[in-house]
Design a protein around this motif. Structure first.
Motif, short mmCIF file in Angstrom:
data_model
loop_
_atom_site.label_atom_id
_atom_site.label_comp_id
_atom_site.label_asym_id
_atom_site.label_seq_id
_atom_site.Cartn_x
_atom_site.Cartn_y
_atom_site.Cartn_z
N ARG A 1 0.82 -1.21 0.00
CA ARG A 1 0.00 0.00 0.00
C ARG A 1 0.87 1.27 0.00
N PRO A 2 1.61 1.50 -1.08
CA PRO A 2 2.37 2.76 -1.17
C PRO A 2 1.41 3.95 -1.16
N PHE A 3 1.82 4.98 -0.45
CA PHE A 3 0.97 6.17 -0.32
C PHE A 3 1.37 7.20 -1.37
N TRP A 4 0.39 7.57 -2.21
CA TRP A 4 0.59 8.60 -3.24
C TRP A 4 -0.22 9.84 -2.86
N PRO A 5 0.42 10.91 -2.45
CA PRO A 5 -0.33 12.16 -2.19
C PRO A 5 -0.92 12.70 -3.49
N ARG A 6 -1.94 13.52 -3.35
CA ARG A 6 -2.56 14.14 -4.51
C ARG A 6 -2.31 15.65 -4.48
N TYR A 7 -1.81 16.17 -5.61
CA TYR A 7 -1.56 17.60 -5.74
C TYR A 7 -2.15 18.10 -7.06
N PRO A 8 -2.62 19.34 -7.07
CA PRO A 8 -3.19 19.89 -8.30
C PRO A 8 -2.20 19.80 -9.46
N GLY A 9 -2.71 19.43 -10.60
CA GLY A 9 -1.88 19.38 -11.81
C GLY A 9 -1.08 18.10 -11.97
N GLN A 10 -1.23 17.16 -11.05
CA GLN A 10 -0.42 15.95 -11.09
C GLN A 10 -0.59 15.19 -12.42
N GLU A 11 -1.82 15.19 -12.94
CA GLU A 11 -2.09 14.43 -14.15
C GLU A 11 -1.50 15.10 -15.39
N SER A 12 -1.12 16.37 -15.25
CA SER A 12 -0.61 17.10 -16.42
C SER A 12 0.89 16.90 -16.62
N PHE A 13 1.57 16.34 -15.66
CA PHE A 13 3.03 16.22 -15.72
C PHE A 13 3.44 15.33 -16.90
N ARG A 14 4.35 15.84 -17.72
CA ARG A 14 4.73 15.12 -18.94
C ARG A 14 5.90 14.16 -18.71
N GLY A 15 6.49 14.23 -17.54
CA GLY A 15 7.60 13.33 -17.24
C GLY A 15 7.12 12.03 -16.59
N ARG A 16 8.00 11.40 -15.86
CA ARG A 16 7.69 10.13 -15.21
C ARG A 16 7.46 10.34 -13.73
#
Length: 392
Positions: free
Chosen positions: A142-157
């Motif tokens: 269960r790795p924890f991934w925080p959520r931040y605005p714009g996260q889906e827009s990041f073009r990198g990895r």
């Protein structure tokens, strides 16, 4: 094996990391027979618990505070070998030495109320009926991934530290490392040697601990974590109360500016991260070293969680159900803590099942001779355990 029928045992142990193997050892020592009186179920493909998934550059010589499993020391290990190999082989030898007969890979999907006061444990191997459950499933799943605005827009990895492949994957890239735990610092220092540039961000200023981590400080740290689970709150990462142990390598990295930390950014952009004051940092990769959560969703049918979001414990026992013991959760989330919790859980389960005298004998013998495990809690907050919550 016929999976269509329900198999009965006294105790199911879910997980075969340090906590699960310690529990199985104490069950064996108390007179329980594997596959007759208890069964150990492990979803991993091979022995080694979460250690088998650690990144290859985490060699055994870099591991601090690894406490041996009960009854069998780890000796003569090559410090230059990956810790995944060294500890994986050690766990495999341990399982053979004590004939623990671990079933793998077996996934525990759910634990329900069964018939006659028993538990029904639903697994990928079929159903088990047990009078008690020792849950030692850890946090790796269960790795924890925080959520931040714009996260889906990041073009990198973007990747989590659970998937960290080693530093060479970041050669020549600009990397933002998010997180204030030991794994974040170790991976940041490795990446900095090959990356075009690194940026380190944490939610809180990191606290570096200098000097020895003695018994008093260890007990105080454990007490703080224990207080949360006693109140039914989700456990914190132990490093959040112990601080980061300052090593010579970390001193050098701090002097080189690698450990110059920035506060948490406000949003992710297509090309990096940005703060509210207009500051930006370009990135090709964002590494989320943001910790893990306990893997306990399979216990949801029993409704053990308190309003605070965690499972309230009394010792290792779930306050809402004395048949359920959580080992390697909260204050026992260290290698020595898991050993002690395994022993404590078995002692309570023996009492629950009505035959405590068989376990009380060896325990009294230890007390009479003064034998006890050392308090050495150097493993707390380091790679000797999986952090239980984000230490960002």
């Amino acid at each position: 094996m016929n999976n269509s029928r329900v198999r009965e045992v006294e105790v199911v142990v879910a997980g075969a990391g340090q906590a699960g193997l310690s529990s199985a050892y104490h069950l064996r020592r108390a007179g329980y027979e594997p596959d007759r009186d208890f069964v150990v179920l492990d979803h991993s493909p091979r022995p080694g618990g979460a250690w088998q998934f650690r990144w290859p550059t985490l060699t055994y010589g870099k591991v601090h505070g690894m406490h041996a499993l009960p009854g069998m020391e780890l000796t003569g290990a090559d410090g230059s070998r990956p810790s995944s190999e060294v500890i994986g082989a050690y766990f495999a030898d341990y399982e053979r030495a004590y004939d623990l007969r671990v079933h793998r890979p077996v996934r525990v999907d759910a634990v329900h109320e069964g018939q006659g006061g028993r538990l029904r444990v639903v697994t990928s191997e079929g159903n088990w009926s047990a009078r008690a459950l020792i849950n030692a499933t850890g946090t790796w799943d269960r790795p924890f991934w925080p959520r931040y605005p714009g996260q889906e827009s990041f073009r990198g990895r973007q990747l989590h530290t659970a998937d960290y492949p080693g530093p060479q994957a970041f050669a020549g890239l600009r990397v933002v490392v998010v997180g204030g735990g030991t794994s974040a610092v170790q991976q940041l220092m490795e990446i900095a040697e090959v990356a075009a540039g690194t940026t380190w961000v944490t939610r809180r200023p990191p606290v570096f601990r200098e000097g020895p981590f003695d018994e008093i400080r260890g007990r105080d740290a454990v007490a703080l974590v224990e207080d949360r689970v006693r109140r039914g709150l989700p456990p914190q990462s132990v490093v959040s109360v112990t601080g980061l142990p300052m090593t010579a390598a970390m001193e050098q990295a701090r002097a080189a500016g690698i450990l110059d930390r920035l506060p948490m950014f406000d949003r992710v952009t297509p090309t990096g991260v940005a703060w509210a004051d207009g500051t930006t940092a370009d990135a090709d990769v964002i590494l989320w070293a943001t910790g893990f959560r306990p893997a306990i969703d399979h216990l949801a049918p029993l409704k053990l969680r308190e309003s605070g979001g965690g499972i309230r414990l009394e010792g290792t026992r779930a306050a809402a159900d004395p048949r359920i013991h959580l080992v390697g959760y909260g204050p026992s989330a260290s290698t020595i803590g898991a050993n002690r919790a395994g022993r404590a859980a078995v002692r309570e389960i023996r009492a629950l099942l009505g035959d405590p005298e068989r376990f009380a004998g060896p325990a009294r013998a230890e007390e009479a001779t003064g034998a006890r495990e050392p308090m050495g809690l150097a493993g707390l907050g380091g790679p000797s355990h999986i952090p239980l919550a984000a230490a960002v």
